[in-house]
Design a protein around this motif. Structure first.
Motif, PDB file in Angstrom:
ATOM      1  N   ARG A 398       0.828  -1.224   0.000  1.00  0.00           N
ATOM      2  CA  ARG A 398       0.000   0.000   0.000  1.00  0.00           C
ATOM      3  C   ARG A 398       0.853   1.261   0.000  1.00  0.00           C
ATOM      4  O   ARG A 398       0.450   2.283  -0.561  1.00  0.00           O
ATOM      5  N   TRP A 399       2.043   1.199   0.616  1.00  0.00           N
ATOM      6  CA  TRP A 399       2.914   2.365   0.603  1.00  0.00           C
ATOM      7  C   TRP A 399       3.624   2.531  -0.732  1.00  0.00           C
ATOM      8  O   TRP A 399       4.038   3.645  -1.083  1.00  0.00           O
ATOM      9  N   LYS A 400       3.784   1.455  -1.467  1.00  0.00           N
ATOM     10  CA  LYS A 400       4.336   1.590  -2.822  1.00  0.00           C
ATOM     11  C   LYS A 400       3.403   2.458  -3.663  1.00  0.00           C
ATOM     12  O   LYS A 400       3.849   3.379  -4.354  1.00  0.00           O
ATOM     13  N   TYR A 401       2.112   2.150  -3.612  1.00  0.00           N
ATOM     14  CA  TYR A 401       1.149   2.931  -4.390  1.00  0.00           C
ATOM     15  C   TYR A 401       1.164   4.397  -3.966  1.00  0.00           C
ATOM     16  O   TYR A 401       1.060   5.304  -4.808  1.00  0.00           O
ATOM     17  N   HIS A 402       1.317   4.635  -2.691  1.00  0.00           N
ATOM     18  CA  HIS A 402       1.358   6.018  -2.200  1.00  0.00           C
ATOM     19  C   HIS A 402       2.537   6.779  -2.794  1.00  0.00           C
ATOM     20  O   HIS A 402       2.379   7.888  -3.321  1.00  0.00           O
ATOM     21  N   HIS A 403       3.725   6.182  -2.721  1.00  0.00           N
ATOM     22  CA  HIS A 403       4.913   6.874  -3.229  1.00  0.00           C
ATOM     23  C   HIS A 403       4.872   7.012  -4.746  1.00  0.00           C
ATOM     24  O   HIS A 403       5.314   8.038  -5.292  1.00  0.00           O
ATOM     25  N   GLY A 405       2.115   7.258  -6.658  1.00  0.00           N
ATOM     26  CA  GLY A 405       1.153   8.313  -6.963  1.00  0.00           C
ATOM     27  C   GLY A 405       1.673   9.694  -6.625  1.00  0.00           C
ATOM     28  O   GLY A 405       1.478  10.654  -7.386  1.00  0.00           O
ATOM     29  N   ASN A 406       2.348   9.822  -5.498  1.00  0.00           N
ATOM     30  CA  ASN A 406       2.877  11.121  -5.083  1.00  0.00           C
ATOM     31  C   ASN A 406       3.967  11.605  -6.034  1.00  0.00           C
ATOM     32  O   ASN A 406       4.123  12.814  -6.269  1.00  0.00           O
ATOM     33  N   THR A 412       6.801  14.495  -6.011  1.00  0.00           N
ATOM     34  CA  THR A 412       7.480  14.258  -4.734  1.00  0.00           C
ATOM     35  C   THR A 412       8.410  13.060  -4.866  1.00  0.00           C
ATOM     36  O   THR A 412       7.976  11.952  -5.206  1.00  0.00           O
ATOM     37  N   PRO A 414      10.593   9.932  -3.816  1.00  0.00           N
ATOM     38  CA  PRO A 414      10.408   8.947  -2.743  1.00  0.00           C
ATOM     39  C   PRO A 414      11.525   9.050  -1.720  1.00  0.00           C
ATOM     40  O   PRO A 414      12.628   9.518  -2.034  1.00  0.00           O
TER      41      PRO A 414
END
Length: 420
Positions: A398-403, A405-406, A412, A414
């Motif tokens: 789930r944090w992969k998708y966050h980074h 997308g950001n 932004t 990573p």
């Protein structure tokens, strides 16, 4: 952790686990691989043999001691040693493909050298010239590095209580690690520890060093034979030569993080590939048609054909993303800066996220399309799902998708650490 805490944990671990196997000092020098093509060819040859015993090793939670010896003696554990030190210096794409090939056959074996390659990269980036010459020579000859990185009982897995400090003119290391993949098979255990100033270092410790204890107490339902158990350091005496700065490789743009992660991504892609191949073989050989259909064979079922096609597309997409990530990582290795390292980290995160989903989908469909008989213990087909699910927990997708997308939406970059 007090000495009493360490003693109690060791006692509990010995009750649950088994003493570490004896690993004899290396008796002969490993084969020296020349280039990327040879690395791929050797990996394919080994994978054919490793696949033959995968079900039994998983069922019995049997450590692949002979397989790991053959793996390292093949020269594959030295393929990232730079060419100027006598290694093949293969591309990141080749390292990833070698890992995927082995993981398709047995993902526990595929994962075991991950931290070995991580520590080789740490030496390349932060070791002194003397340290590089010494440890690269040992690795080329066939010595294996093991991981003693993560701890339990701390706020996060990367909060470190393990420390080394000078006392009475001696440099002493104390602490305890878990999830120590590779250490049971290692000639050199590599500990991640803080110094007196709270700076993180990696410490290279020969297996026979007094005060170093290993316990085979890994009891997960997946990746059962990685030996990812407990390592304890009790007044282990070390020398400054054994210490390499770890924090420094993340204080500037380096490929350290994505290099660590592309190997994990390749394990997932390998599991997906292996599950797809197993599905085709099993359905062709054993699956029966649904009784509403007027067909002779299960592989003629139109819904099975559609589902298999969907899985194949996703697995092939994951393979393409893995090769793409390797190309990004090679560019970052050749010219590391903020932009190239960030791009490599994002490309690796993409394949880690997608490959993880592809592996779990392929593992699920293997059982679904195989039918009730495919759940019988003798086939061992459930290992694909158990391994994919267990291995995916190294860091949350789930944090992969966050980074990702950001990065694309807001520009932004990573963060730089071993999980990206």
């Amino acid at each position: 952790m007090t000495e009493n805490d360490r003693r109690l944990h060791r006692q509990a671990a010995l009750v649950k686990g088994r003493p570490a196997p004896h690993i004899a000092p290396r008796q002969k020098e490993a084969h020296r691989i020349r280039d990327d093509a040879e690395a791929i060819a050797i990996a394919r040859e080994l994978a054919r043999d490793f696949a033959a015993g995968a079900v039994e090793r998983d069922r019995e939670r049997r450590l692949p001691l002979d397989e790991i010896e053959r793996f390292s003696q093949s020269g594959l554990w030295a393929i990232t040693v730079p060419k100027e030190y006598g290694g093949a210096g293969v591309s990141a794409a080749t390292l990833a493909e070698v890992t995927a090939i082995i993981s398709a056959a047995d993902s526990s074996i595929g994962q075991i050298p991950q931290n070995h390659f991580y520590m080789v990269e740490a030496l390349r980036l932060a070791g002194s010239e003397e340290q590089k010459r010494h440890y690269f020579k040992r690795i080329l000859k066939g010595d294996r590095l093991g991981n003693a990185f993560t701890e339990i009982g701390t706020r996060t897995p990367v909060d470190f209580r393990t420390r080394f400090a000078e006392r009475d003119g001696r440099l002493l290391l104390n602490g305890q690690k878990f999830y120590a993949t590779g250490s049971l098979f290692a000639h050199v255990v590599v500990a991640v520890a803080k110094d007196a100033a709270d700076r993180v270092h990696i410490v290279f410790i020969d297996r026979q060093t007094p005060g170093l204890d290993l316990v085979d107490d890994w009891s997960s339902f997946g990746q059962r034979s990685t030996g990812s158990g407990t390592v304890t350091f009790d007044e282990v005496e070390i020398e400054p030569f054994q210490v390499v700065d770890h924090d420094g490789v993340f204080e500037r743009p380096t490929p350290m993080g994505p290099l660590a992660q592309i190997i994990h991504a390749a394990v997932q892609v390998g599991i997906a590939r292996g599950a797809l191949e197993e599905t085709v073989a099993y359905v062709r050989a054993h699956a029966r048609p649904f009784f509403e259909l007027d067909i002779e064979h299960g592989y003629e079922d139109p819904h099975s054909i559609h589902a298999l096609g969907d899985v194949a597309i996703r697995v092939h997409a994951a393979e393409a993303l893995l090769a793409r990530a390797g190309a990004f990582l090679d560019r970052a290795t050749a010219a590391p800066d903020e932009a190239t390292v960030a791009a490599a980290s994002i490309a690796v995160a993409e394949v880690k996220a997608y490959g993880t989903e592809a592996a779990q989908l392929a593992a699920n469909k293997l059982i679904e399309l195989g039918g009730a008989r495919s759940t019988l213990e003798g086939y061992g087909l459930d290992r694909y799902w158990r391994n994919a699910r267990t291995h995916s927990l190294h860091d949350p997708v789930r944090w992969k998708y966050h980074h990702i997308g950001n990065f694309y939406l807001n520009g932004t970059l990573p963060p730089r650490h071993g999980a990206l």
